[in-house]
Write a protein that holds these residues in place. Structure first.
Motif, mmCIF file in Angstrom:
data_model
loop_
_atom_site.group_PDB
_atom_site.id
_atom_site.type_symbol
_atom_site.label_atom_id
_atom_site.label_comp_id
_atom_site.label_asym_id
_atom_site.label_seq_id
_atom_site.Cartn_x
_atom_site.Cartn_y
_atom_site.Cartn_z
ATOM 1 N N GLN A 273 0.565 -1.057 0.717
ATOM 2 C CA GLN A 273 0.111 -2.247 1.444
ATOM 3 C C GLN A 273 0.097 -1.949 2.938
ATOM 4 O O GLN A 273 1.094 -1.489 3.500
ATOM 5 C CB GLN A 273 1.030 -3.444 1.169
ATOM 6 N N ARG A 274 -1.032 -2.214 3.561
ATOM 7 C CA ARG A 274 -1.137 -1.999 4.993
ATOM 8 C C ARG A 274 -0.676 -3.236 5.743
ATOM 9 O O ARG A 274 -0.926 -4.378 5.330
ATOM 10 C CB ARG A 274 -2.578 -1.682 5.383
ATOM 11 N N ASP A 275 -0.026 -3.015 6.899
ATOM 12 C CA ASP A 275 0.344 -4.081 7.819
ATOM 13 C C ASP A 275 0.247 -3.504 9.222
ATOM 14 O O ASP A 275 1.093 -2.690 9.626
ATOM 15 C CB ASP A 275 1.744 -4.602 7.531
ATOM 16 N N GLY A 276 -0.796 -3.859 9.945
ATOM 17 C CA GLY A 276 -0.999 -3.289 11.262
ATOM 18 C C GLY A 276 -1.383 -1.829 11.188
ATOM 19 O O GLY A 276 -2.279 -1.442 10.443
ATOM 20 N N GLU A 277 -0.681 -1.001 11.923
ATOM 21 C CA GLU A 277 -1.009 0.426 11.969
ATOM 22 C C GLU A 277 -0.388 1.220 10.828
ATOM 23 O O GLU A 277 -0.715 2.395 10.638
ATOM 24 C CB GLU A 277 -0.546 1.026 13.307
ATOM 25 N N TYR A 278 0.498 0.582 10.050
ATOM 26 C CA TYR A 278 1.228 1.313 9.019
ATOM 27 C C TYR A 278 0.806 0.892 7.620
ATOM 28 O O TYR A 278 0.465 -0.278 7.372
ATOM 29 C CB TYR A 278 2.734 1.093 9.176
ATOM 30 N N VAL A 279 0.871 1.859 6.714
ATOM 31 C CA VAL A 279 0.788 1.605 5.281
ATOM 32 C C VAL A 279 2.191 1.783 4.718
ATOM 33 O O VAL A 279 2.845 2.817 4.943
ATOM 34 C CB VAL A 279 -0.185 2.575 4.588
ATOM 35 N N TYR A 280 2.668 0.772 4.014
ATOM 36 C CA TYR A 280 3.997 0.808 3.408
ATOM 37 C C TYR A 280 3.855 1.182 1.934
ATOM 38 O O TYR A 280 3.052 0.588 1.208
ATOM 39 C CB TYR A 280 4.692 -0.542 3.584
ATOM 40 N N VAL A 281 4.619 2.189 1.520
ATOM 41 C CA VAL A 281 4.519 2.738 0.174
ATOM 42 C C VAL A 281 5.839 2.505 -0.553
ATOM 43 O O VAL A 281 6.882 3.042 -0.157
ATOM 44 C CB VAL A 281 4.199 4.247 0.205
ATOM 45 N N PHE A 282 5.804 1.697 -1.603
ATOM 46 C CA PHE A 282 6.944 1.486 -2.481
ATOM 47 C C PHE A 282 6.717 2.352 -3.720
ATOM 48 O O PHE A 282 5.604 2.388 -4.256
ATOM 49 C CB PHE A 282 7.051 0.020 -2.896
ATOM 50 N N SER A 283 7.763 3.004 -4.214
ATOM 51 C CA SER A 283 7.562 3.906 -5.347
ATOM 52 C C SER A 283 8.799 3.964 -6.235
ATOM 53 O O SER A 283 9.918 3.695 -5.790
ATOM 54 C CB SER A 283 7.205 5.313 -4.869
ATOM 55 N N VAL A 284 8.555 4.315 -7.513
ATOM 56 C CA VAL A 284 9.607 4.452 -8.514
ATOM 57 C C VAL A 284 9.297 5.672 -9.381
ATOM 58 O O VAL A 284 8.254 6.308 -9.228
ATOM 59 C CB VAL A 284 9.720 3.186 -9.397
ATOM 60 N N ARG A 285 10.200 5.969 -10.301
ATOM 61 C CA ARG A 285 9.982 7.063 -11.247
ATOM 62 C C ARG A 285 8.869 6.732 -12.227
ATOM 63 O O ARG A 285 8.571 5.567 -12.475
ATOM 64 C CB ARG A 285 11.271 7.336 -12.020
ATOM 65 N N SER A 286 8.286 7.756 -12.811
ATOM 66 C CA SER A 286 7.325 7.527 -13.883
ATOM 67 C C SER A 286 8.070 7.188 -15.165
ATOM 68 O O SER A 286 9.274 7.417 -15.296
ATOM 69 C CB SER A 286 6.452 8.767 -14.100
ATOM 70 N N GLY A 287 7.367 6.595 -16.109
ATOM 71 C CA GLY A 287 7.939 6.378 -17.431
ATOM 72 C C GLY A 287 8.705 5.101 -17.627
ATOM 73 O O GLY A 287 9.363 4.920 -18.650
ATOM 74 N N ARG A 288 8.684 4.177 -16.642
ATOM 75 C CA ARG A 288 9.391 2.903 -16.785
ATOM 76 C C ARG A 288 10.864 3.122 -17.148
ATOM 77 O O ARG A 288 11.411 2.450 -18.015
ATOM 78 C CB ARG A 288 8.702 2.006 -17.821
ATOM 79 N N GLN A 289 11.471 4.062 -16.481
ATOM 80 C CA GLN A 289 12.868 4.380 -16.742
ATOM 81 C C GLN A 289 13.762 3.803 -15.656
ATOM 82 O O GLN A 289 13.294 3.353 -14.605
ATOM 83 C CB GLN A 289 13.048 5.889 -16.807
ATOM 84 N N HIS A 290 15.045 3.803 -15.916
ATOM 85 C CA HIS A 290 16.005 3.304 -14.945
ATOM 86 C C HIS A 290 16.060 4.243 -13.749
ATOM 87 O O HIS A 290 16.026 5.458 -13.896
ATOM 88 C CB HIS A 290 17.395 3.195 -15.573
ATOM 89 N N GLY A 291 16.122 3.656 -12.557
ATOM 90 C CA GLY A 291 16.203 4.479 -11.361
ATOM 91 C C GLY A 291 15.989 3.671 -10.108
ATOM 92 O O GLY A 291 15.938 2.437 -10.125
ATOM 93 N N PRO A 292 15.832 4.359 -8.960
ATOM 94 C CA PRO A 292 15.723 3.673 -7.675
ATOM 95 C C PRO A 292 14.288 3.314 -7.330
ATOM 96 O O PRO A 292 13.339 3.931 -7.815
ATOM 97 C CB PRO A 292 16.253 4.723 -6.694
#
Length: 372
Positions: free
Chosen positions: A217-236
């Motif tokens: 998602q872009r906001d101003g000059e930055y694009v913010y990237v949220f990410s998780v592990r593949s496979g719908r597994q437990h993690g951060p």
């Protein structure tokens, strides 16, 4: 989806620290029972008649450079579900349909065109796909699955984050659903043909890399990237940002991290949430509210959180769609034209149901409307 019924337990790396984001330990809010609006894809709908898009999933909506909405679909077939019949069934991924209709209109989302098609006709895949063969980089590839899309009116360019899938069952029935080989970026300067770049965010051998499933998602000059592990597994869940014109420069990505005293940018990423996440979706609404949606794989529900900014406190989970409303659900992608008005949070939800012996009974995308 190999989902187990257990309570979501998560935490932040520095619970109680000043400036921290929302904690996954917070009890989820009550079920809000988002209303089913309409089924958007299927062999019996005009998506098949016009573009041969019958069985498909995801439907990730993002704003195109011309202001309309593109919808990214994953593995797509001209039959109701992946195994046919008949076979072959014209397997493609990713595919894009487009619409300029507001999802809150009386008839909901109505598609008006497909990428790489003039009018009606078969919608081809947007980029090279190995299809159980060799990918564009010479590596084995099962398929290519889109994560999210973003566009830049300054240049007319669109970017798609995607996963190159290594296998669909990396750890058996009790483990994650799949293993990506890497996450990558593809771009288009004409809105139709996407070129896969050499950039790769490699997964680890144990499938634990937290930078595989992206939402941008872009906001101003930055694009913010949220990410998780593949496979719908437990993690951060991790948060990074990068200037919009530096997305092709991995060294320019800044992590959001905790240093033992406070949170800040330009540090190694610290988990902002921990849980068993499906594909994440984050969008900034017109009033500045940030909305995050994902499948809570522990409870089987599509949930949302909100925040006043990408690096601010996220609320506790709010249940939007339950597995009782939509059996075999996943996805839950936030439409960028949603708002905070009642019943104006629009989610694209996938359904894939199967019999005990694995035969598909449904595989499609529907629109739900809830409230933030």
């Amino acid at each position: 989806m190999n989902m187990r019924r257990r309570t979501l337990i998560g935490r932040l790396a520095a619970a109680g620290a000043a400036g921290m984001l929302g904690s996954a330990l917070a009890a989820p809010g009550p079920a809000q029972a988002a209303a089913w609006r309409k089924r958007l894809t299927g062999a019996d709908l005009d998506t098949n008649r016009r573009w041969q898009v019958a069985g498909t999933d995801l439907g990730i909506p993002y704003v195109l450079e011309n202001g309309s909405i593109g919808y990214l679909f994953g593995d797509t077939f001209n039959t109701p579900w992946p195994e046919g019949p008949p076979l072959p069934n014209d397997w493609r991924s990713p595919v894009m349909l487009r619409s300029n209709i507001h999802p809150g209109a009386p008839g909901g989302v109505v598609f008006d065109s497909a990428a790489r098609v003039a009018g009606n006709g078969r919608a081809p895949e947007l980029m090279h796909n190995g299809h159980h063969g060799i990918g564009i980089d010479g590596l084995p590839e099962v398929t290519v699955i889109p994560n999210d899309g973003i566009s830049f009116p300054e240049t007319g360019r669109q970017l798609i984050s995607y996963m190159s899938i290594e296998n669909w069952n990396s750890a058996g029935p009790a483990g994650p659903d799949w293993k990506s080989r890497y996450a990558g970026l593809a771009y288009s300067d004409n809105g139709n043909d996407f070129v896969r770049t050499p950039l790769k965010w490699w997964n680890t051998a144990d499938n634990k890399d937290p930078f595989q499933m992206w939402t941008m998602q872009r906001d101003g000059e930055y694009v913010y990237v949220f990410s998780v592990r593949s496979g719908r597994q437990h993690g951060p869940m991790m948060l990074r940002r990068v200037r919009w014109d530096r997305l092709f420069y991995p060294e320019s990505y800044e992590g959001w991290g905790w240093n033992g005293a406070n949170w800040g940018w330009g540090r190694p990423c610290t988990p902002i949430l921990t849980g068993r996440f499906g594909e994440p979706s984050v969008r900034r609404l017109a009033d500045g509210t940030w909305v995050m949606s994902y499948l809570n794989c522990a409870t089987g529900c599509i949930v949302t959180r909100t925040a006043t900014g990408p690096d601010r406190v996220w609320t506790a989970e709010k249940i939007q769609v339950t597995s009782w409303q939509e059996p075999g659900l996943y996805g839950g992608f936030v439409h960028p034209w949603s708002s905070r008005a009642a019943n104006d949070l629009h989610l694209l939800v996938s359904k894939w149901t199967r019999t005990p012996d694995g035969r598909s009974t449904a595989y499609h995308v529907s629109q739900f409307a809830g409230s933030v």
